[in-house]
Design a protein around this motif. Sequence first.
Motif, PDB file in Angstrom:
ATOM      1  N   HIS A   4       1.640   7.855  14.451  1.00 13.74           N
ATOM      2  CA  HIS A   4       2.968   7.275  14.233  1.00 13.74           C
ATOM      3  C   HIS A   4       2.900   5.754  14.111  1.00 13.74           C
ATOM      4  O   HIS A   4       3.476   5.176  13.201  1.00 13.74           O
ATOM      5  N   SER A   5       2.173   5.095  14.987  1.00 13.32           N
ATOM      6  CA  SER A   5       2.123   3.638  14.932  1.00 13.32           C
ATOM      7  C   SER A   5       1.398   3.151  13.682  1.00 13.32           C
ATOM      8  O   SER A   5       1.735   2.111  13.136  1.00 13.32           O
ATOM      9  N   THR A   7       1.358   4.656  10.657  1.00 16.18           N
ATOM     10  CA  THR A   7       2.236   4.797   9.492  1.00 16.18           C
ATOM     11  C   THR A   7       3.393   3.808   9.524  1.00 16.18           C
ATOM     12  O   THR A   7       4.017   3.556   8.497  1.00 16.18           O
ATOM     13  N   GLU A   8       3.668   3.242  10.682  1.00 14.79           N
ATOM     14  CA  GLU A   8       4.697   2.207  10.763  1.00 14.79           C
ATOM     15  C   GLU A   8       4.171   0.850  10.313  1.00 14.79           C
ATOM     16  O   GLU A   8       4.950  -0.060  10.069  1.00 14.79           O
ATOM     17  N   ARG A   9       2.872   0.714  10.193  1.00 13.04           N
ATOM     18  CA  ARG A   9       2.284  -0.578   9.810  1.00 13.04           C
ATOM     19  C   ARG A   9       1.705  -0.572   8.406  1.00 13.04           C
ATOM     20  O   ARG A   9       1.527  -1.627   7.812  1.00 13.04           O
ATOM     21  N   ALA A  11       1.629   0.438   4.255  1.00 14.73           N
ATOM     22  CA  ALA A  11       2.541   0.664   3.134  1.00 14.73           C
ATOM     23  C   ALA A  11       1.701   0.986   1.903  1.00 14.73           C
ATOM     24  O   ALA A  11       0.580   0.501   1.761  1.00 14.73           O
ATOM     25  N   ILE A  34       3.080   8.431   4.152  1.00 17.09           N
ATOM     26  CA  ILE A  34       3.367   7.055   4.558  1.00 17.09           C
ATOM     27  C   ILE A  34       4.744   6.681   4.009  1.00 17.09           C
ATOM     28  O   ILE A  34       4.911   6.548   2.798  1.00 17.09           O
ATOM     29  N   ARG A  36       6.421   4.002   3.899  1.00 20.99           N
ATOM     30  CA  ARG A  36       6.641   2.574   3.622  1.00 20.99           C
ATOM     31  C   ARG A  36       5.963   2.235   2.300  1.00 20.99           C
ATOM     32  O   ARG A  36       4.905   2.763   1.973  1.00 20.99           O
ATOM     33  N   ASN A  62      14.427   8.059   4.005  1.00 21.52           N
ATOM     34  CA  ASN A  62      13.766   7.356   5.114  1.00 21.52           C
ATOM     35  C   ASN A  62      12.509   6.610   4.688  1.00 21.52           C
ATOM     36  O   ASN A  62      11.503   6.613   5.401  1.00 21.52           O
ATOM     37  N   THR A  64      10.963   2.940   3.758  1.00 24.33           N
ATOM     38  CA  THR A  64      11.190   1.518   3.982  1.00 24.33           C
ATOM     39  C   THR A  64      10.420   0.711   2.945  1.00 24.33           C
ATOM     40  O   THR A  64       9.243   1.001   2.664  1.00 24.33           O
ATOM     41  N   ALA A  66       8.509  -2.350   2.529  1.00 26.92           N
ATOM     42  CA  ALA A  66       7.853  -3.346   3.383  1.00 26.92           C
ATOM     43  C   ALA A  66       7.817  -4.712   2.706  1.00 26.92           C
ATOM     44  O   ALA A  66       7.957  -5.742   3.363  1.00 26.92           O
TER      45      ALA A  66
END
Length: 130
Positions: A4-5, A7-9, A11, A34, A36, A62, A64, A66
Motif C-alpha cells: 500500500h505505501s 503504490t502511494e508513492r 506513479a 498503481i 497514480r 480513484n 491521482t 501525481a
Amino acid sequence: MNKHSLTERLAVCSWSLQPTGPLDLVQKLNATGIPRVQLALDPLRESPAIWDGTATLFAQNNITIASGMFGCVGEDYSTLETIRLTGGIAPDATWKENLENIETSVALAARLGLKLVTFHAGFLPHDKSA
C-alpha cells in the motif's frame, strides 16, 4: 515496506502506456495496480475533444495525478546523438513553438490543480563556458 505505501508513492508515466483516450488510460492504469499517474499534458493540449473530462474520470476511478509532463517539438529519442540535437527546450529552432506549448501546458496543469510539471531541458554543456 508494505504494498500500500509503495503504490502511494509510485506513479506511471501515461505516455508509456500509449493510451488512445482517458478511458483507455484508466483501464491501463488499473491493470498496473498503481492508481497514480504522471500525466502527459500534450494529448490534452492537442486533442481536447478526446481528453476533456479526464480529471473527472480519474476521480471517479480513484486515480491521482501525481504530476504532469510535456514533450518538446521535434524531439527524436532514436539515438543519443539525436537526443542531444533535438531534445528538450534547448534547440533554438523550436523555442517559439515550445514556449507556446509550455504556456498552454501550464494553464492545463493549473486547471488540474497540479503542483509539478516536468519536461526534458535538453543536453546542457558540461563546460559552463560553452
